[in-house]
Design a protein around this motif. Sequence first.
Motif, PDB file in Angstrom:
ATOM      1  N   GLU A 180      46.036  33.802  76.351  1.00 28.07           N
ATOM      2  CA  GLU A 180      45.701  32.565  76.149  1.00 28.07           C
ATOM      3  C   GLU A 180      46.641  31.503  76.909  1.00 28.07           C
ATOM      4  OE1 GLU A 180      43.385  34.353  73.147  1.00 28.07           O
ATOM      5  OE2 GLU A 180      45.451  34.565  73.792  1.00 28.07           O
ATOM      6  N   CYS A 184      45.228  29.026  79.896  1.00 27.99           N
ATOM      7  CA  CYS A 184      45.745  27.518  79.918  1.00 27.99           C
ATOM      8  C   CYS A 184      46.213  27.302  81.418  1.00 27.99           C
ATOM      9  CB  CYS A 184      46.798  27.527  78.841  1.00 27.99           C
ATOM     10  SG  CYS A 184      47.494  25.816  79.108  1.00 27.99           S
ATOM     11  N   SER A 187      43.008  27.310  83.680  1.00 22.90           N
ATOM     12  CA  SER A 187      41.868  26.288  83.385  1.00 22.90           C
ATOM     13  C   SER A 187      42.139  24.976  82.977  1.00 22.90           C
ATOM     14  CB  SER A 187      40.985  27.164  82.633  1.00 22.90           C
ATOM     15  OG  SER A 187      41.380  27.356  81.394  1.00 22.90           O
ATOM     16  N   GLU A 189      42.823  24.896  79.557  1.00 20.71           N
ATOM     17  CA  GLU A 189      42.467  24.701  78.377  1.00 20.71           C
ATOM     18  C   GLU A 189      43.167  25.352  77.320  1.00 20.71           C
ATOM     19  OE1 GLU A 189      39.782  22.938  77.535  1.00 20.71           O
ATOM     20  OE2 GLU A 189      39.010  22.377  79.638  1.00 20.71           O
ATOM     21  N   VAL A 191      43.078  27.198  73.980  1.00 18.62           N
ATOM     22  CA  VAL A 191      42.049  28.099  73.180  1.00 18.62           C
ATOM     23  C   VAL A 191      42.656  29.324  72.752  1.00 18.62           C
ATOM     24  CG1 VAL A 191      40.323  27.058  74.604  1.00 18.62           C
ATOM     25  CG2 VAL A 191      41.041  29.043  75.442  1.00 18.62           C
ATOM     26  N   PRO A 228      45.276  26.290  68.452  1.00 20.80           N
ATOM     27  CA  PRO A 228      44.226  25.911  69.410  1.00 20.80           C
ATOM     28  C   PRO A 228      42.861  26.267  68.821  1.00 20.80           C
ATOM     29  CG  PRO A 228      45.133  27.837  70.063  1.00 20.80           C
ATOM     30  CD  PRO A 228      45.884  27.720  68.676  1.00 20.80           C
ATOM     31  N   GLU A 229      41.862  25.770  69.675  1.00 25.89           N
ATOM     32  CA  GLU A 229      40.396  25.692  69.451  1.00 25.89           C
ATOM     33  C   GLU A 229      40.173  27.140  69.418  1.00 25.89           C
ATOM     34  OE1 GLU A 229      35.968  24.049  70.908  1.00 25.89           O
ATOM     35  OE2 GLU A 229      38.002  23.454  71.777  1.00 25.89           O
ATOM     36  N   LYS A 231      37.383  30.436  70.177  1.00 31.50           N
ATOM     37  CA  LYS A 231      36.208  30.916  71.006  1.00 31.50           C
ATOM     38  C   LYS A 231      36.150  32.107  70.986  1.00 31.50           C
ATOM     39  CE  LYS A 231      36.053  26.642  73.344  1.00 31.50           C
ATOM     40  NZ  LYS A 231      34.720  25.693  73.524  1.00 31.50           N
ATOM     41  N   VAL A 237      35.324  29.568  78.668  1.00 24.38           N
ATOM     42  CA  VAL A 237      36.103  28.885  78.109  1.00 24.38           C
ATOM     43  C   VAL A 237      36.573  27.587  79.116  1.00 24.38           C
ATOM     44  CG1 VAL A 237      36.846  30.355  76.316  1.00 24.38           C
ATOM     45  CG2 VAL A 237      38.214  30.004  78.206  1.00 24.38           C
ATOM     46  N   GLY A 238      36.452  27.772  80.231  1.00 24.65           N
ATOM     47  CA  GLY A 238      36.801  26.798  81.043  1.00 24.65           C
ATOM     48  C   GLY A 238      36.630  27.231  82.772  1.00 24.65           C
ATOM     49  N   THR A 241      41.197  25.514  87.890  1.00 22.61           N
ATOM     50  CA  THR A 241      41.571  24.211  88.413  1.00 22.61           C
ATOM     51  C   THR A 241      41.880  24.270  89.758  1.00 22.61           C
ATOM     52  OG1 THR A 241      43.867  24.441  87.998  1.00 22.61           O
ATOM     53  CG2 THR A 241      42.547  23.584  86.076  1.00 22.61           C
TER      54      THR A 241
END
Length: 538
Positions: A180, A184, A187, A189, A191, A228-229, A231, A237-238, A241
């Motif tokens: 995770e 993060c 992306s 995110e 999650v 976190p959210e 999934k 999930v994303g 970037t």
Amino acid sequence: MSKSCYVIAYDVGTTGIKTCLIEISKGMKILSSSTASYSLYVDDETGAKGGAEQHADEWWQAMCVTTRTVLEKAPYIKKEDICGISFCSQMQGLVLVDENGECVRHPMSYMDQRAREELKTGIAHGVQIAGAEVKKLLKYLRYTGAVSSSVKDPIWKYKWVEAHEPEVFKKAYKWLDVKEYLICRTSGEFVMTQDSAFATLLYDTRKGHEGWCKPICDMVGVDMKHLPEIKKSTEKVGEITEKAAGELGLAAGTAVFGGGGDASLICVGSGAVQPGDTHIYSGTSGWVGTVVNNQTVDAGAMMAAIVGADPGRYNYFGELETSNKCVEWVKNHLALDDIGVYLSDKDIADSVEKLNINLYDYMEEVIDTVPAGSNGTIFTPWLHGNRCPFEDPNAAGMFFNIKIDTGKTELIRAVVEGICFHMRWMLERQERKVATSQTVRFCGGGALGGVTCQILADILQRDIEVVESPQNVGAVGAAACIAVGLQIIESIEKVKDFIPAEKVYHPNPEKKAVYDKNFAVFKNLYRANKENFAILNG
């Protein structure tokens, strides 16, 4: 199947990352792979006895280097051709990050054992069953189907930081696990996949209530704003970037999928995905897992049916903290101590030279010369405590029944047999609750050796199946998540059609008697030495 694609899958282990470029079409073909190592910092290196930490930047650098390498090895595939990336990773770490996704302290590994007092005050007090206070145990089982009664569970790491590093704790925005964190950083995110959420032991598994469980969080004192959210493993999930794309060498906007933890995806990558399928994994750590339809728990053995990548299934799971790590230990401290163990004299042209033979292959050849049972020598593979079928951070490895004529070859074979004995112990304990399969899929680095596979077959007295590239099944499982998410493969259960067994090892019934005798002694060794372990290591 109407289409195929190229994906990059990351298998994030305890001491290194393996990155694979995989083509998904009528099967799953690994086109290129690359590995990079990083450190595990223990005890004094963390400033605390029982500490086990890693550095997030080392994970990221290893991920970047290996991503570029797998693409360089397959120049006919462009970064724009990559349909998505996903992860299979070590689980039950604690990675606390701020609002920018930066770690507020070094991540704590699943192997971290320093939170003994937090465990004691949090759940291991009063009248107990299986190491947990009765009322809290029952509440846990009602909501989660498992109980956080191990010092290595992430809840107690979280509580340790709160108690011992309050200023650091105040900076925490989200609680992430290992993959995770990498999601993060890739992306942006925050999650957590369902299986990782379950591994925190804060996840409500009741039908219709799936998600973070407020009653349990309140009971153990976890601030839900840190969570976190959630999934699915097969969910996008994303997207990568611009910043991460530049560092990884991938295209910005590439899809990032949730993936799963190693306990969730290694069974998928080994093809053990249907109810009743049993697999055994031997990597740095190891385990026995069986796919089941319903939640089952054996609190006394620290076993539970955990949430996996397939939402409709569970993996009934028992773990050994140091599995093939023991083979690495014996290589470093026994085989390498005697140059003759791994160097052979060969005639080349007119001279005799020393050739360095692959150590693991040569060790396999050596132990195959020793009779089953290692002439009575027995090894316990508890080099960093143990979790299943007994929880004891004080347990340690030992050789038992060494005699004047015992040699290194017996000791090395005893290590392999000791790992297999422990797998048998967990498998037999599983059978108290669920039906396991008579044919077992064996995977991980330990499955690369044919002698080891045969020893496991003989100790279990079951057929052992091994798939192609058994050391890469974690990455294959992560790739399967992408394939299901993109609807290239219909479901996780259908993944088995893409992963056939490559080799089968049949048990030798003539070895049963000696292994049964040694196995009985193996189990007795913990009971006989529990107090001694506490005196030395408590």
